[in-house]
Design a protein around this motif. Structure first.
Motif, PDB file in Angstrom:
ATOM      1  N   GLY A  99     -46.774  50.845 -46.620  1.00 42.16           N
ATOM      2  CA  GLY A  99     -46.655  49.965 -47.850  1.00 42.16           C
ATOM      3  C   GLY A  99     -48.001  49.476 -48.257  1.00 42.16           C
ATOM      4  O   GLY A  99     -48.881  49.531 -47.824  1.00 42.16           O
ATOM      5  N   LEU A 100     -47.971  48.766 -49.434  1.00 42.45           N
ATOM      6  CA  LEU A 100     -49.172  48.206 -50.440  1.00 42.45           C
ATOM      7  C   LEU A 100     -49.840  47.270 -49.612  1.00 42.45           C
ATOM      8  O   LEU A 100     -51.144  47.119 -49.371  1.00 42.45           O
ATOM      9  CB  LEU A 100     -48.670  47.856 -51.622  1.00 42.45           C
ATOM     10  N   ILE A 101     -49.315  46.146 -49.018  1.00 38.97           N
ATOM     11  CA  ILE A 101     -49.954  44.979 -48.599  1.00 38.97           C
ATOM     12  C   ILE A 101     -50.433  45.522 -47.320  1.00 38.97           C
ATOM     13  O   ILE A 101     -51.782  44.958 -47.099  1.00 38.97           O
ATOM     14  CB  ILE A 101     -48.935  43.711 -48.327  1.00 38.97           C
ATOM     15  N   PRO A 102     -49.817  45.924 -46.270  1.00 37.47           N
ATOM     16  CA  PRO A 102     -50.611  46.608 -45.075  1.00 37.47           C
ATOM     17  C   PRO A 102     -51.833  47.319 -45.343  1.00 37.47           C
ATOM     18  O   PRO A 102     -52.823  47.324 -44.480  1.00 37.47           O
ATOM     19  CB  PRO A 102     -49.562  47.228 -44.208  1.00 37.47           C
ATOM     20  N   GLY A 103     -51.657  48.379 -46.246  1.00 38.43           N
ATOM     21  CA  GLY A 103     -52.770  49.153 -46.609  1.00 38.43           C
ATOM     22  C   GLY A 103     -53.854  48.404 -47.185  1.00 38.43           C
ATOM     23  O   GLY A 103     -55.096  48.685 -46.950  1.00 38.43           O
ATOM     24  N   TYR A 104     -53.565  47.301 -48.116  1.00 34.84           N
ATOM     25  CA  TYR A 104     -54.601  46.546 -48.471  1.00 34.84           C
ATOM     26  C   TYR A 104     -55.588  45.736 -47.473  1.00 34.84           C
ATOM     27  O   TYR A 104     -56.538  45.656 -47.427  1.00 34.84           O
ATOM     28  CB  TYR A 104     -54.144  45.434 -49.596  1.00 34.84           C
TER      29      TYR A 104
ATOM     30  N   PHE B  33     -54.249  53.249 -59.811  1.00 30.76           N
ATOM     31  CA  PHE B  33     -53.850  52.033 -59.202  1.00 30.76           C
ATOM     32  C   PHE B  33     -54.651  51.712 -58.222  1.00 30.76           C
ATOM     33  O   PHE B  33     -54.937  50.453 -57.897  1.00 30.76           O
ATOM     34  CB  PHE B  33     -52.360  52.385 -58.776  1.00 30.76           C
ATOM     35  N   GLN B  34     -55.182  52.442 -57.361  1.00 29.27           N
ATOM     36  CA  GLN B  34     -55.986  52.295 -56.374  1.00 29.27           C
ATOM     37  C   GLN B  34     -57.423  51.599 -56.631  1.00 29.27           C
ATOM     38  O   GLN B  34     -57.932  50.434 -55.928  1.00 29.27           O
ATOM     39  CB  GLN B  34     -56.511  53.332 -55.518  1.00 29.27           C
ATOM     40  N   GLY B  35     -58.016  51.804 -57.820  1.00 34.04           N
ATOM     41  CA  GLY B  35     -58.995  51.133 -58.631  1.00 34.04           C
ATOM     42  C   GLY B  35     -58.703  49.716 -58.797  1.00 34.04           C
ATOM     43  O   GLY B  35     -59.384  48.964 -58.796  1.00 34.04           O
ATOM     44  N   LEU B  36     -57.545  49.429 -59.107  1.00 36.48           N
ATOM     45  CA  LEU B  36     -57.074  48.141 -59.775  1.00 36.48           C
ATOM     46  C   LEU B  36     -56.824  47.425 -58.528  1.00 36.48           C
ATOM     47  O   LEU B  36     -57.179  46.075 -58.802  1.00 36.48           O
ATOM     48  CB  LEU B  36     -55.693  48.552 -60.353  1.00 36.48           C
ATOM     49  N   ILE B  37     -56.490  47.843 -57.447  1.00 31.32           N
ATOM     50  CA  ILE B  37     -56.170  46.699 -56.432  1.00 31.32           C
ATOM     51  C   ILE B  37     -57.333  46.850 -55.649  1.00 31.32           C
ATOM     52  O   ILE B  37     -57.641  45.645 -54.648  1.00 31.32           O
ATOM     53  CB  ILE B  37     -55.013  47.049 -55.569  1.00 31.32           C
ATOM     54  N   TYR B  38     -58.128  47.816 -55.536  1.00 30.03           N
ATOM     55  CA  TYR B  38     -59.303  47.995 -54.478  1.00 30.03           C
ATOM     56  C   TYR B  38     -60.534  47.440 -54.797  1.00 30.03           C
ATOM     57  O   TYR B  38     -61.751  47.047 -54.115  1.00 30.03           O
ATOM     58  CB  TYR B  38     -59.516  49.024 -53.743  1.00 30.03           C
ATOM     59  N   MET B  39     -60.826  47.499 -56.189  1.00 33.07           N
ATOM     60  CA  MET B  39     -62.062  47.218 -56.842  1.00 33.07           C
ATOM     61  C   MET B  39     -62.186  45.735 -57.442  1.00 33.07           C
ATOM     62  O   MET B  39     -61.072  45.260 -58.144  1.00 33.07           O
ATOM     63  CB  MET B  39     -62.433  48.135 -58.197  1.00 33.07           C
ATOM     64  N   ARG B  40     -62.871  44.870 -56.921  1.00 32.44           N
ATOM     65  CA  ARG B  40     -62.988  43.582 -57.361  1.00 32.44           C
ATOM     66  C   ARG B  40     -63.840  43.178 -58.713  1.00 32.44           C
ATOM     67  O   ARG B  40     -63.556  42.318 -59.379  1.00 32.44           O
ATOM     68  CB  ARG B  40     -63.702  42.584 -56.245  1.00 32.44           C
TER      69      ARG B  40
END
Length: 293
Positions: A126-131, A214-221
């Motif tokens: 899932g998203l949260i464990p991956g993050y 989407f990955q850029g949106l959640i992993y890039m600060r």
């Protein structure tokens, strides 16, 4: 009798061609409309006056994209992601698909690993464990956060595995008789004749890395680290914040609709350039890789 059969064949050919042309138009017309909107002015686009030809031709939307340094920075990040991500994907897929394509006589634990692969395809953390994992590995705001989480595309592994299972066993047997090791068989025998399958899964990986935002949106600060798709997805126009009259007149020729159309065109062009080089392998690769005997 022969004339009737000839007429039936001609009729069927005509019907098939009409269906193909109709399907082509269904795919092509929306693309032409999007291209025309991207070159049209604000009022025409918002009034739905644009068909397959631009109305009030303008390049303002493209100037908005191309004159921004962040556009080129994001484009470079996306290119780097495609190169690193696809290279890593191909390495991992080959090393996993090749042993899984062998029988239990040559790879006794094959069924165990195959069950793990299927399980990984059907379920994920899932998203949260991956993050959390990416954060704990200190990969946030780095290019590796865009590459490593999807290093093993399981569906593509299965396609490549089935393709390798369909290769002639006699070639490998001849290599074994000549004293070749498994590594030599893989690099000198299997990979050279697996170009259709490799090209097919490589195309899937390239499209996935290039189109993902989407990955850029959640992993890039920071926005400066955004890949291209994340950048253009976040790009908006706020005319109320523009004080310069000349800039205001310039941006009044752009609407969200024309800018979004320009985003689609710019994001599609690189894939249209790459696809012709891989297209000749695509049909063979996807058909052989999808058939299981």
């Amino acid at each position: 009798m022969m004339q009737i059969e000839f007429f039936k064949n001609k009729l069927m050919d005509t019907v098939v061609w009409l269906i193909v042309i109709l399907m082509t138009l269904c795919c092509l017309l929306p693309l032409l409309n999007t291209l025309a909107i991207s070159f049209s002015n604000n009022s025409a686009a918002n009034a739905n006056q644009v068909g397959i030809l631009p109305v009030g031709f303008t390049l303002s939307s493209y100037k908005k994209l191309l004159e921004d340094n962040q556009f080129w920075r994001s484009a470079w990040i996306s290119v780097l992601r495609v190169v690193l991500g696809t290279g890593l994907n191909m390495l991992m897929m080959i090393l996993l698909a090749y042993p899984l394509s062998k029988s239990k006589n040559r790879f006794a634990s094959r069924d165990i690993y195959m069950k793990l692969v299927i399980f990984a395809m059907l379920f994920n953390g899932g998203l949260i464990p991956g993050y959390i994992i990416v954060s704990k590995l200190h990969l946030l705001n780095t290019i590796w956060a865009l590459v490593l989480p999807g290093a093993v595309p399981v569906f593509n592994v299965i396609l490549l595995m089935n393709f390798m299972k369909g290769l002639p066993e006699a070639l490998e047997e001849a290599a074994v008789i000549d004293g070749a090791s498994e590594w030599t068989i893989l690099t000198r025998v299997v990979l050279p004749i697996s170009k259709p399958g490799l090209a097919t899964v490589a195309l899937f990986c390239i499209v996935n890395h290039w189109n993902d935002y989407f990955q850029g949106l959640i992993y890039m600060r920071t926005p400066s680290k955004y890949p291209l798709q994340t950048y253009i997805q976040q790009l908006t126009i706020d005319v109320s914040q523009i004080a310069d009259p000349q800039q205001l007149i310039y941006f009044m020729t752009i609407s969200t609709r024309t800018l979004n159309a320009a985003k689609i065109v710019v994001a599609t062009v690189p894939l249209l350039v790459i696809y012709p080089f891989l297209q000749r392998y695509f049909v063979t690769g996807i058909v052989i890789g999808a058939v299981k005997e």
